[in-house]
Design a protein around this motif. Sequence first.
Motif, PDB file in Angstrom:
ATOM      1  N   LEU A 187       0.830  -1.204   0.000  1.00 42.62           N
ATOM      2  CA  LEU A 187       0.000   0.000   0.000  1.00 42.62           C
ATOM      3  C   LEU A 187       0.870   1.261   0.000  1.00 42.62           C
ATOM      4  CD1 LEU A 187      -2.649  -1.091   2.647  1.00 42.62           C
ATOM      5  CD2 LEU A 187      -3.071  -0.740   0.208  1.00 42.62           C
ATOM      6  N   PRO A 188       1.643   1.483  -1.059  1.00 42.03           N
ATOM      7  CA  PRO A 188       2.470   2.696  -1.093  1.00 42.03           C
ATOM      8  C   PRO A 188       1.664   3.927  -1.485  1.00 42.03           C
ATOM      9  CG  PRO A 188       2.744   1.486  -3.127  1.00 42.03           C
ATOM     10  CD  PRO A 188       1.841   0.644  -2.251  1.00 42.03           C
ATOM     11  N   GLY A 189       2.199   5.092  -1.149  1.00 41.95           N
ATOM     12  CA  GLY A 189       1.651   6.324  -1.688  1.00 41.95           C
ATOM     13  C   GLY A 189       2.122   6.486  -3.123  1.00 41.95           C
ATOM     14  N   PHE A 190       1.459   7.346  -3.864  1.00 46.96           N
ATOM     15  CA  PHE A 190       1.803   7.540  -5.275  1.00 46.96           C
ATOM     16  C   PHE A 190       1.599   8.999  -5.643  1.00 46.96           C
ATOM     17  CE2 PHE A 190       0.907   7.765  -9.802  1.00 46.96           C
ATOM     18  CZ  PHE A 190       1.862   6.919 -10.352  1.00 46.96           C
ATOM     19  N   GLY A 191       2.507   9.524  -6.447  1.00 45.99           N
ATOM     20  CA  GLY A 191       2.372  10.889  -6.933  1.00 45.99           C
ATOM     21  C   GLY A 191       3.164  11.091  -8.207  1.00 45.99           C
ATOM     22  N   PHE A 192       3.076  12.290  -8.741  1.00 45.18           N
ATOM     23  CA  PHE A 192       3.772  12.652  -9.972  1.00 45.18           C
ATOM     24  C   PHE A 192       4.797  13.745  -9.683  1.00 45.18           C
ATOM     25  CE2 PHE A 192      -0.558  11.378 -11.022  1.00 45.18           C
ATOM     26  CZ  PHE A 192      -0.348  10.411 -11.984  1.00 45.18           C
ATOM     27  N   TYR A 193       5.754  13.901 -10.586  1.00 49.83           N
ATOM     28  CA  TYR A 193       6.706  14.997 -10.451  1.00 49.83           C
ATOM     29  C   TYR A 193       7.169  15.431 -11.834  1.00 49.83           C
ATOM     30  CZ  TYR A 193      10.778  12.091 -11.572  1.00 49.83           C
ATOM     31  OH  TYR A 193      11.692  11.306 -12.219  1.00 49.83           O
ATOM     32  N   ASP A 194       7.803  16.567 -11.891  1.00 53.06           N
ATOM     33  CA  ASP A 194       8.299  17.127 -13.146  1.00 53.06           C
ATOM     34  C   ASP A 194       9.643  16.493 -13.479  1.00 53.06           C
ATOM     35  OD1 ASP A 194       9.178  18.604 -15.288  1.00 53.06           O
ATOM     36  OD2 ASP A 194       9.207  20.532 -14.236  1.00 53.06           O
ATOM     37  N   ASP A 195       9.653  15.632 -14.489  1.00 50.44           N
ATOM     38  CA  ASP A 195      10.893  14.958 -14.892  1.00 50.44           C
ATOM     39  C   ASP A 195      11.377  15.474 -16.239  1.00 50.44           C
ATOM     40  OD1 ASP A 195       8.828  13.866 -16.366  1.00 50.44           O
ATOM     41  OD2 ASP A 195       9.712  11.857 -16.449  1.00 50.44           O
ATOM     42  N   SER A 196      11.111  16.746 -16.515  1.00 51.27           N
ATOM     43  CA  SER A 196      11.493  17.315 -17.807  1.00 51.27           C
ATOM     44  C   SER A 196      13.003  17.340 -18.012  1.00 51.27           C
ATOM     45  CB  SER A 196      10.924  18.731 -17.957  1.00 51.27           C
ATOM     46  OG  SER A 196      11.332  19.562 -16.883  1.00 51.27           O
ATOM     47  N   ASP A 197      13.772  17.222 -16.915  1.00 54.27           N
ATOM     48  CA  ASP A 197      15.227  17.201 -17.057  1.00 54.27           C
ATOM     49  C   ASP A 197      15.784  15.784 -17.118  1.00 54.27           C
ATOM     50  OD1 ASP A 197      14.652  16.543 -14.470  1.00 54.27           O
ATOM     51  OD2 ASP A 197      16.234  17.768 -13.573  1.00 54.27           O
ATOM     52  N   GLY A 198      14.915  14.785 -17.191  1.00 51.26           N
ATOM     53  CA  GLY A 198      15.354  13.395 -17.288  1.00 51.26           C
ATOM     54  C   GLY A 198      14.241  12.455 -16.887  1.00 51.26           C
ATOM     55  N   GLN A 199      13.643  11.769 -17.844  1.00 47.95           N
ATOM     56  CA  GLN A 199      12.475  10.926 -17.567  1.00 47.95           C
ATOM     57  C   GLN A 199      12.810   9.832 -16.565  1.00 47.95           C
ATOM     58  OE1 GLN A 199      10.955   9.503 -21.277  1.00 47.95           O
ATOM     59  NE2 GLN A 199      10.675  11.541 -22.115  1.00 47.95           N
ATOM     60  N   ASN A 200      11.878   9.612 -15.630  1.00 48.59           N
ATOM     61  CA  ASN A 200      12.160   8.649 -14.577  1.00 48.59           C
ATOM     62  C   ASN A 200      10.894   8.286 -13.818  1.00 48.59           C
ATOM     63  OD1 ASN A 200      13.716   7.010 -12.942  1.00 48.59           O
ATOM     64  ND2 ASN A 200      15.248   8.586 -12.528  1.00 48.59           N
ATOM     65  N   ALA A 201      10.990   7.228 -13.063  1.00 44.06           N
ATOM     66  CA  ALA A 201       9.997   6.835 -12.065  1.00 44.06           C
ATOM     67  C   ALA A 201      10.778   6.066 -11.024  1.00 44.06           C
ATOM     68  CB  ALA A 201       8.911   5.960 -12.684  1.00 44.06           C
ATOM     69  N   PHE A 202      10.409   6.178  -9.759  1.00 49.90           N
ATOM     70  CA  PHE A 202      11.183   5.462  -8.762  1.00 49.90           C
ATOM     71  C   PHE A 202      10.371   5.169  -7.516  1.00 49.90           C
ATOM     72  CE2 PHE A 202      12.147   9.981  -8.461  1.00 49.90           C
ATOM     73  CZ  PHE A 202      12.013  10.269  -7.115  1.00 49.90           C
ATOM     74  N   ALA A 203      10.906   4.262  -6.706  1.00 54.93           N
ATOM     75  CA  ALA A 203      10.261   3.831  -5.470  1.00 54.93           C
ATOM     76  C   ALA A 203      11.163   4.172  -4.296  1.00 54.93           C
ATOM     77  CB  ALA A 203      10.010   2.323  -5.513  1.00 54.93           C
ATOM     78  N   LEU A 204      10.556   4.617  -3.213  1.00 58.08           N
ATOM     79  CA  LEU A 204      11.295   4.947  -2.000  1.00 58.08           C
ATOM     80  C   LEU A 204      10.740   4.168  -0.820  1.00 58.08           C
ATOM     81  CD1 LEU A 204      11.510   8.839  -2.275  1.00 58.08           C
ATOM     82  CD2 LEU A 204      13.327   7.200  -2.739  1.00 58.08           C
ATOM     83  N   ASP A 205      11.613   3.742   0.054  1.00 60.97           N
ATOM     84  CA  ASP A 205      11.195   3.064   1.275  1.00 60.97           C
ATOM     85  C   ASP A 205      10.941   4.107   2.361  1.00 60.97           C
ATOM     86  OD1 ASP A 205      10.578   1.027   2.998  1.00 60.97           O
ATOM     87  OD2 ASP A 205      12.653   0.580   3.515  1.00 60.97           O
ATOM     88  N   GLU A 206      10.080   5.062   2.035  1.00 62.11           N
ATOM     89  CA  GLU A 206       9.710   6.130   2.959  1.00 62.11           C
ATOM     90  C   GLU A 206       8.204   6.317   2.926  1.00 62.11           C
ATOM     91  OE1 GLU A 206      12.202   9.786   3.153  1.00 62.11           O
ATOM     92  OE2 GLU A 206      13.032   8.985   1.295  1.00 62.11           O
ATOM     93  N   ASP A 207       7.619   6.576   4.083  1.00 61.06           N
ATOM     94  CA  ASP A 207       6.176   6.777   4.178  1.00 61.06           C
ATOM     95  C   ASP A 207       5.900   8.274   4.149  1.00 61.06           C
ATOM     96  OD1 ASP A 207       6.317   4.049   4.610  1.00 61.06           O
ATOM     97  OD2 ASP A 207       6.101   4.230   6.786  1.00 61.06           O
ATOM     98  N   LEU A 208       5.618   8.794   2.968  1.00 65.55           N
ATOM     99  CA  LEU A 208       5.445  10.230   2.792  1.00 65.55           C
ATOM    100  C   LEU A 208       3.987  10.663   2.834  1.00 65.55           C
ATOM    101  CD1 LEU A 208       8.026  10.786  -0.079  1.00 65.55           C
ATOM    102  CD2 LEU A 208       8.355  11.136   2.375  1.00 65.55           C
ATOM    103  N   ILE A 209       3.070   9.711   2.755  1.00 65.66           N
ATOM    104  CA  ILE A 209       1.642  10.011   2.695  1.00 65.66           C
ATOM    105  C   ILE A 209       0.934   9.201   3.777  1.00 65.66           C
ATOM    106  CG2 ILE A 209      -0.419   9.970   1.232  1.00 65.66           C
ATOM    107  CD1 ILE A 209       1.541   9.952  -1.174  1.00 65.66           C
TER     108      ILE A 209
END
Length: 241
Positions: free
Chosen positions: A76-98
């Motif tokens: 049950l991770p949180g999910f969001g978007f970000y501006d990757d205009s300087d380098g396309q990417n997607a990633f996972a973090l072992d942090e509970d931000l939401i």
Amino acid sequence: MNSNRRQFLKNTALFSAALLCSRHVCARTSNSPRACSLRGGLQANGIEMFRTSGNSDLDRSINLELTHIAESFKVLPGFGFYDDSDGQNAFALDEDLIPNTKGTVIFGKQLLSDELASNEWGGLAVAGIMAHEFGHIFQYQSKFYSLLTQSQSTDRLLELHADYLAGYYLGLKRLRSGEIDIKAFVDSLYLLGDNDFNSPDHHGTPIEREQVMLAGYKIGLTNNSDIQQVAEMGMNLVITI
């Protein structure tokens, strides 16, 4: 319906509400696992995370897909978007931000846009990439992260294992949704493979990534719902390649 199933669905409802989170600034701590860098060397520090892709209809479709992935991987991770205009990417973090989530997946808006525009099955490639990142969340929250990283100088085994899990999910999706063109994700993975064997961020060669993803896909087509067993099979495969 058994009590475990009811509890998971209850948690999934909370997860769905938190998926497209409010604007948030996140920073990867020095103790966190290395972020999955699908393209480029994007750093996780100071990234603003947004609640929407900018398209409400697309957000609803993504939310539904993420709920299926979460249930398949029992995470049950949180999910969001970000501006990757300087380098396309997607990633996972072992942090509970939401709140009410465990772990976090962040998806680049440009990566999303380009994959969707690539062909009529671009949405399948997006689902595969999301499943890959959720695979990392599963690894972080199970024994597999330590097993796949111990005595390793690169992320290769970890990444190939996440590819296997992504393929597994797409096999389940094929059973649920009907005919899909798996080649869309195969092509995406092939482009994301690399031959930087000595780089800590080495993800596996294009052929290796394609091979393990298709192996996972075949397991998904058997409708095996035991994610621990599936992950064990995937680990046994990637350590032999």
